[in-house]
Motif scaffolding. Sequence first.
Motif, PDB file in Angstrom:
ATOM      1  N   SER A  89      33.072   4.670  -0.542  1.00  0.00           N
ATOM      2  CA  SER A  89      33.093   6.112  -0.298  1.00  0.00           C
ATOM      3  C   SER A  89      31.654   6.511   0.021  1.00  0.00           C
ATOM      4  N   VAL A  90      31.464   7.699   0.553  1.00  0.00           N
ATOM      5  CA  VAL A  90      30.105   8.180   0.838  1.00  0.00           C
ATOM      6  C   VAL A  90      29.298   8.227  -0.456  1.00  0.00           C
ATOM      7  N   ASP A  91      29.919   8.726  -1.532  1.00  0.00           N
ATOM      8  CA  ASP A  91      29.204   8.840  -2.803  1.00  0.00           C
ATOM      9  C   ASP A  91      28.786   7.486  -3.364  1.00  0.00           C
ATOM     10  N   SER A  92      29.689   6.506  -3.336  1.00  0.00           N
ATOM     11  CA  SER A  92      29.336   5.196  -3.906  1.00  0.00           C
ATOM     12  C   SER A  92      28.285   4.493  -3.050  1.00  0.00           C
ATOM     13  N   PHE A  93      28.368   4.656  -1.722  1.00  0.00           N
ATOM     14  CA  PHE A  93      27.361   4.040  -0.854  1.00  0.00           C
ATOM     15  C   PHE A  93      26.008   4.722  -1.040  1.00  0.00           C
ATOM     16  N   ALA A  94      26.024   6.034  -1.187  1.00  0.00           N
ATOM     17  CA  ALA A  94      24.777   6.766  -1.429  1.00  0.00           C
ATOM     18  C   ALA A  94      24.129   6.301  -2.726  1.00  0.00           C
ATOM     19  N   GLN A  95      24.947   6.079  -3.746  1.00  0.00           N
ATOM     20  CA  GLN A  95      24.418   5.614  -5.024  1.00  0.00           C
ATOM     21  C   GLN A  95      23.828   4.205  -4.882  1.00  0.00           C
ATOM     22  N   THR A  96      24.494   3.363  -4.107  1.00  0.00           N
ATOM     23  CA  THR A  96      23.987   2.013  -3.873  1.00  0.00           C
ATOM     24  C   THR A  96      22.586   2.038  -3.283  1.00  0.00           C
ATOM     25  N   LEU A  97      22.373   2.961  -2.359  1.00  0.00           N
ATOM     26  CA  LEU A  97      21.090   3.051  -1.664  1.00  0.00           C
ATOM     27  C   LEU A  97      20.120   4.021  -2.314  1.00  0.00           C
ATOM     28  N   ASP A  98      20.548   4.644  -3.418  1.00  0.00           N
ATOM     29  CA  ASP A  98      19.735   5.654  -4.083  1.00  0.00           C
ATOM     30  C   ASP A  98      19.363   6.761  -3.103  1.00  0.00           C
TER      31      ASP A  98
ATOM     32  N   ARG B 140      24.506  13.597   1.267  1.00  0.00           N
ATOM     33  CA  ARG B 140      24.285  14.298   2.541  1.00  0.00           C
ATOM     34  C   ARG B 140      23.506  13.438   3.521  1.00  0.00           C
ATOM     35  N   THR B 141      22.582  12.633   3.010  1.00  0.00           N
ATOM     36  CA  THR B 141      21.815  11.740   3.878  1.00  0.00           C
ATOM     37  C   THR B 141      22.744  10.709   4.509  1.00  0.00           C
ATOM     38  N   VAL B 142      23.649  10.155   3.719  1.00  0.00           N
ATOM     39  CA  VAL B 142      24.607   9.181   4.240  1.00  0.00           C
ATOM     40  C   VAL B 142      25.499   9.840   5.296  1.00  0.00           C
ATOM     41  N   ARG B 143      25.964  11.050   5.010  1.00  0.00           N
ATOM     42  CA  ARG B 143      26.799  11.755   6.000  1.00  0.00           C
ATOM     43  C   ARG B 143      26.025  12.023   7.291  1.00  0.00           C
ATOM     44  N   ARG B 144      24.743  12.322   7.172  1.00  0.00           N
ATOM     45  CA  ARG B 144      23.916  12.534   8.369  1.00  0.00           C
ATOM     46  C   ARG B 144      23.823  11.239   9.186  1.00  0.00           C
ATOM     47  N   TYR B 145      23.640  10.104   8.508  1.00  0.00           N
ATOM     48  CA  TYR B 145      23.616   8.822   9.221  1.00  0.00           C
ATOM     49  C   TYR B 145      24.940   8.595   9.953  1.00  0.00           C
ATOM     50  N   ILE B 146      26.042   8.970   9.320  1.00  0.00           N
ATOM     51  CA  ILE B 146      27.358   8.827   9.957  1.00  0.00           C
ATOM     52  C   ILE B 146      27.441   9.745  11.174  1.00  0.00           C
TER      53      ILE B 146
ATOM     54  N   ILE C 143      26.983  -9.872  -5.459  1.00  0.00           N
ATOM     55  CA  ILE C 143      26.177  -9.554  -6.644  1.00  0.00           C
ATOM     56  C   ILE C 143      25.931  -8.046  -6.706  1.00  0.00           C
ATOM     57  N   SER C 144      25.688  -7.419  -5.553  1.00  0.00           N
ATOM     58  CA  SER C 144      25.480  -5.968  -5.552  1.00  0.00           C
ATOM     59  C   SER C 144      26.728  -5.241  -6.030  1.00  0.00           C
ATOM     60  N   LYS C 145      27.903  -5.795  -5.741  1.00  0.00           N
ATOM     61  CA  LYS C 145      29.146  -5.175  -6.210  1.00  0.00           C
ATOM     62  C   LYS C 145      29.254  -5.250  -7.732  1.00  0.00           C
ATOM     63  N   ILE C 146      28.755  -6.331  -8.320  1.00  0.00           N
ATOM     64  CA  ILE C 146      28.742  -6.448  -9.785  1.00  0.00           C
ATOM     65  C   ILE C 146      27.862  -5.345 -10.373  1.00  0.00           C
ATOM     66  N   VAL C 147      26.687  -5.167  -9.790  1.00  0.00           N
ATOM     67  CA  VAL C 147      25.775  -4.128 -10.264  1.00  0.00           C
ATOM     68  C   VAL C 147      26.433  -2.757 -10.133  1.00  0.00           C
ATOM     69  N   MET C 148      27.031  -2.489  -8.969  1.00  0.00           N
ATOM     70  CA  MET C 148      27.649  -1.190  -8.736  1.00  0.00           C
ATOM     71  C   MET C 148      28.853  -0.964  -9.645  1.00  0.00           C
ATOM     72  N   GLN C 149      29.562  -2.008  -9.969  1.00  0.00           N
ATOM     73  CA  GLN C 149      30.685  -1.864 -10.890  1.00  0.00           C
ATOM     74  C   GLN C 149      30.189  -1.344 -12.232  1.00  0.00           C
ATOM     75  N   HIS C 150      29.084  -1.898 -12.703  1.00  0.00           N
ATOM     76  CA  HIS C 150      28.499  -1.410 -13.961  1.00  0.00           C
ATOM     77  C   HIS C 150      28.017   0.027 -13.816  1.00  0.00           C
ATOM     78  N   MET C 151      27.368   0.331 -12.692  1.00  0.00           N
ATOM     79  CA  MET C 151      26.866   1.694 -12.475  1.00  0.00           C
ATOM     80  C   MET C 151      28.019   2.705 -12.469  1.00  0.00           C
TER      81      MET C 151
ATOM     82  N   SER D 106      19.859   2.133  -9.507  1.00  0.00           N
ATOM     83  CA  SER D 106      19.630   0.790  -8.981  1.00  0.00           C
ATOM     84  C   SER D 106      19.350   0.878  -7.491  1.00  0.00           C
ATOM     85  N   GLN D 107      18.682  -0.139  -6.994  1.00  0.00           N
ATOM     86  CA  GLN D 107      18.465  -0.304  -5.555  1.00  0.00           C
ATOM     87  C   GLN D 107      18.736  -1.755  -5.213  1.00  0.00           C
ATOM     88  N   TYR D 108      19.184  -1.968  -3.989  1.00  0.00           N
ATOM     89  CA  TYR D 108      19.511  -3.323  -3.532  1.00  0.00           C
ATOM     90  C   TYR D 108      19.132  -3.454  -2.069  1.00  0.00           C
TER      91      TYR D 108
END
Length: 153
Positions: A6-15, A19-25, A99-107, A118-120
């Motif tokens: 989702s936009v929210d989960s991807f935004a969290q992945t990238l910190d 809105r920034t993610v939506r702008r990139y889209i 591995i990033s999915k493991i981190v995000m699952q915890h987040m 987190s950042q990856y």
Amino acid sequence: MNDFYSVDSFAQTLDMHPRTVRRYIRNGQLKATKVGGEWRIRKEDAEMFMGGNAKELHENAIEDVQSYIDGFHGQVTGKFQVCTVLDCYVNDKDEAFEISKIVMQHMNEDQDHGPAKSQYYYDKDAKKGRYILWGNPSFIGRVLSSVGEFGKQ
């Protein structure tokens, strides 16, 4: 649906802010598809986007870690705080992404992690995923234990 963000989960992945993610889209820098009225980002498109921005993500991560070392804690608060850099040397970007999915699952699922972030990014030349984690010691310990278990597979 596990192959989509989702936009929210991807935004969290990238910190980043959603809105920034939506702008990139909107600007065509990040491919996404509307599903049920909400943007979804395919795993492959997310990897391509992150790979293309690896240098910027790396520089931002270095600034964040230095800021932490210098005493500015930002979003992470509490009596005990941890900032850790985890380098995982992998066979390919798919393994780093797992591995990033493991981190995000915890987040996303740990209810008692408190303020954390987190950042990856994936360094294709070194064939490593770099994960930078901020949070309380017990949360960071759980994340590291999960990644350690993944490494034993």
